[in-house]
Design a protein around this motif. Structure first.
Motif, mmCIF file in Angstrom:
data_model
loop_
_atom_site.group_PDB
_atom_site.id
_atom_site.type_symbol
_atom_site.label_atom_id
_atom_site.label_comp_id
_atom_site.label_asym_id
_atom_site.label_seq_id
_atom_site.Cartn_x
_atom_site.Cartn_y
_atom_site.Cartn_z
ATOM 1 N N ASP A 114 0.823 -1.212 0.000
ATOM 2 C CA ASP A 114 0.000 0.000 0.000
ATOM 3 C C ASP A 114 0.852 1.255 0.000
ATOM 4 O O ASP A 114 0.596 2.210 0.719
ATOM 5 N N GLU A 115 1.879 1.220 -0.822
ATOM 6 C CA GLU A 115 2.794 2.351 -0.974
ATOM 7 C C GLU A 115 2.048 3.556 -1.541
ATOM 8 O O GLU A 115 1.116 3.424 -2.314
ATOM 9 N N ASP A 116 2.493 4.741 -1.135
ATOM 10 C CA ASP A 116 1.911 5.976 -1.648
ATOM 11 C C ASP A 116 2.057 5.986 -3.176
ATOM 12 O O ASP A 116 3.150 5.763 -3.699
ATOM 13 N N PRO A 117 0.972 6.228 -3.927
ATOM 14 C CA PRO A 117 1.057 6.209 -5.392
ATOM 15 C C PRO A 117 2.102 7.168 -5.953
ATOM 16 O O PRO A 117 2.725 6.878 -6.969
ATOM 17 N N LYS A 118 2.330 8.295 -5.303
ATOM 18 C CA LYS A 118 3.338 9.247 -5.796
ATOM 19 C C LYS A 118 4.739 8.658 -5.687
ATOM 20 O O LYS A 118 5.572 8.853 -6.559
ATOM 21 N N ILE A 119 4.981 7.906 -4.621
ATOM 22 C CA ILE A 119 6.286 7.263 -4.457
ATOM 23 C C ILE A 119 6.447 6.164 -5.498
ATOM 24 O O ILE A 119 7.497 6.026 -6.123
ATOM 25 N N ALA A 120 5.397 5.393 -5.712
ATOM 26 C CA ALA A 120 5.437 4.331 -6.717
ATOM 27 C C ALA A 120 5.673 4.921 -8.103
ATOM 28 O O ALA A 120 6.449 4.381 -8.902
ATOM 29 N N LEU A 121 5.026 6.051 -8.398
ATOM 30 C CA LEU A 121 5.204 6.711 -9.689
ATOM 31 C C LEU A 121 6.646 7.188 -9.852
ATOM 32 O O LEU A 121 7.248 7.031 -10.916
ATOM 33 N N ALA A 122 7.217 7.730 -8.790
ATOM 34 C CA ALA A 122 8.609 8.189 -8.842
ATOM 35 C C ALA A 122 9.544 7.005 -9.078
ATOM 36 O O ALA A 122 10.506 7.110 -9.852
ATOM 37 N N ARG A 123 9.263 5.865 -8.434
ATOM 38 C CA ARG A 123 10.094 4.672 -8.649
ATOM 39 C C ARG A 123 9.982 4.186 -10.092
ATOM 40 O O ARG A 123 10.966 3.782 -10.697
ATOM 41 N N MET A 124 8.779 4.244 -10.655
ATOM 42 C CA MET A 124 8.587 3.822 -12.036
ATOM 43 C C MET A 124 9.331 4.744 -13.001
ATOM 44 O O MET A 124 9.952 4.289 -13.957
ATOM 45 N N LYS A 125 9.286 6.057 -12.749
ATOM 46 C CA LYS A 125 10.001 7.011 -13.593
ATOM 47 C C LYS A 125 11.500 6.721 -13.563
ATOM 48 O O LYS A 125 12.173 6.746 -14.584
ATOM 49 N N HIS A 126 12.002 6.466 -12.362
ATOM 50 C CA HIS A 126 13.426 6.166 -12.207
ATOM 51 C C HIS A 126 13.782 4.901 -12.984
ATOM 52 O O HIS A 126 14.811 4.855 -13.682
ATOM 53 N N ALA A 127 12.939 3.878 -12.896
ATOM 54 C CA ALA A 127 13.189 2.622 -13.611
ATOM 55 C C ALA A 127 13.185 2.849 -15.121
ATOM 56 O O ALA A 127 14.027 2.289 -15.840
ATOM 57 N N ARG A 128 12.249 3.676 -15.617
ATOM 58 C CA ARG A 128 12.202 3.975 -17.058
ATOM 59 C C ARG A 128 13.462 4.723 -17.494
ATOM 60 O O ARG A 128 14.017 4.459 -18.567
ATOM 61 N N THR A 129 13.916 5.654 -16.671
ATOM 62 C CA THR A 129 15.128 6.412 -16.986
ATOM 63 C C THR A 129 16.328 5.478 -17.056
ATOM 64 O O THR A 129 17.132 5.560 -17.992
ATOM 65 N N GLU A 130 16.448 4.595 -16.083
ATOM 66 C CA GLU A 130 17.561 3.643 -16.067
ATOM 67 C C GLU A 130 17.511 2.726 -17.285
ATOM 68 O O GLU A 130 18.534 2.447 -17.905
ATOM 69 N N ALA A 131 16.324 2.268 -17.658
ATOM 70 C CA ALA A 131 16.182 1.403 -18.836
ATOM 71 C C ALA A 131 16.596 2.152 -20.097
ATOM 72 O O ALA A 131 17.269 1.588 -20.973
ATOM 73 N N GLY A 132 16.219 3.419 -20.203
ATOM 74 C CA GLY A 132 16.609 4.235 -21.350
ATOM 75 C C GLY A 132 18.106 4.412 -21.430
ATOM 76 O O GLY A 132 18.700 4.338 -22.521
ATOM 77 N N LEU A 133 18.747 4.631 -20.286
ATOM 78 C CA LEU A 133 20.206 4.776 -20.271
ATOM 79 C C LEU A 133 20.883 3.486 -20.709
ATOM 80 O O LEU A 133 21.861 3.514 -21.459
ATOM 81 N N ARG A 134 20.362 2.342 -20.243
ATOM 82 C CA ARG A 134 20.929 1.056 -20.646
ATOM 83 C C ARG A 134 20.788 0.850 -22.154
ATOM 84 O O ARG A 134 21.714 0.397 -22.814
ATOM 85 N N ARG A 135 19.610 1.205 -22.703
ATOM 86 C CA ARG A 135 19.401 1.059 -24.147
ATOM 87 C C ARG A 135 20.381 1.928 -24.932
ATOM 88 O O ARG A 135 20.926 1.504 -25.945
ATOM 89 N N ARG A 136 20.596 3.154 -24.459
ATOM 90 C CA ARG A 136 21.519 4.050 -25.165
ATOM 91 C C ARG A 136 22.947 3.512 -25.126
ATOM 92 O O ARG A 136 23.679 3.596 -26.103
ATOM 93 N N ARG A 137 23.350 2.966 -23.971
ATOM 94 C CA ARG A 137 24.705 2.392 -23.855
ATOM 95 C C ARG A 137 24.863 1.197 -24.787
ATOM 96 O O ARG A 137 25.903 1.014 -25.384
ATOM 97 N N GLN A 138 23.818 0.378 -24.903
ATOM 98 C CA GLN A 138 23.892 -0.810 -25.752
ATOM 99 C C GLN A 138 23.938 -0.458 -27.225
ATOM 100 O O GLN A 138 24.517 -1.168 -28.022
ATOM 101 N N SER A 139 23.295 0.654 -27.608
ATOM 102 C CA SER A 139 23.243 1.015 -29.021
ATOM 103 C C SER A 139 24.545 1.643 -29.521
ATOM 104 O O SER A 139 24.733 1.788 -30.714
ATOM 105 N N LYS A 140 25.441 2.006 -28.627
ATOM 106 C CA LYS A 140 26.713 2.623 -29.030
ATOM 107 C C LYS A 140 27.692 1.612 -29.507
ATOM 108 O O LYS A 140 27.784 0.529 -29.397
#
Length: 102
Positions: free
Chosen positions: A76-102
């Motif tokens: 029952d985590e606060d939805p705002k905290i969960a949303l922030a965690r999801m944003k962070h996960a998306r950012t990390e995934a994007g960084l990994r994709r960019r590193r792999q494409s180089k």
């Protein structure tokens, strides 16, 4: 923290709106074609009012929070905290994709 003051009557191009919302220009065009954001046409170019973009952004954020709440976040985590965690996960995934494409 930076603060920017802009007039609400300011109109933006589809590219500027895309940058503001963090999506691609084709995605903005699909949103406009679906009628989710009002816009004006200047010749063949679309112009979108800043206030309409900001309203859409807030509505989208509220919709995301409702969706998270309906899923029942772990512990029952606060939805705002969960949303922030999801944003962070998306950012990390994007960084990994960019590193792999180089």
């Amino acid at each position: 923290m930076a603060v920017t003051i802009t007039p609400c009557s300011l109109t933006l191009t589809t590219q500027q709106a895309a940058v503001l919302l963090g999506v691609t220009r084709p995605t903005i065009e699909r949103i406009l074609d679906a009628g989710k954001i009002p816009f004006e046409k200047a010749g063949t170019h679309r112009r979108i009012k800043l206030e309409d973009i900001l309203s859409f952004k807030e509505a989208r954020k509220a919709e995301q929070c409702r969706a998270l709440t309906s899923l029942g976040t772990p512990g029952d985590e606060d939805p705002k905290i969960a949303l922030a965690r999801m944003k962070h996960a998306r950012t990390e995934a994007g960084l990994r994709r960019r590193r792999q494409s180089k």
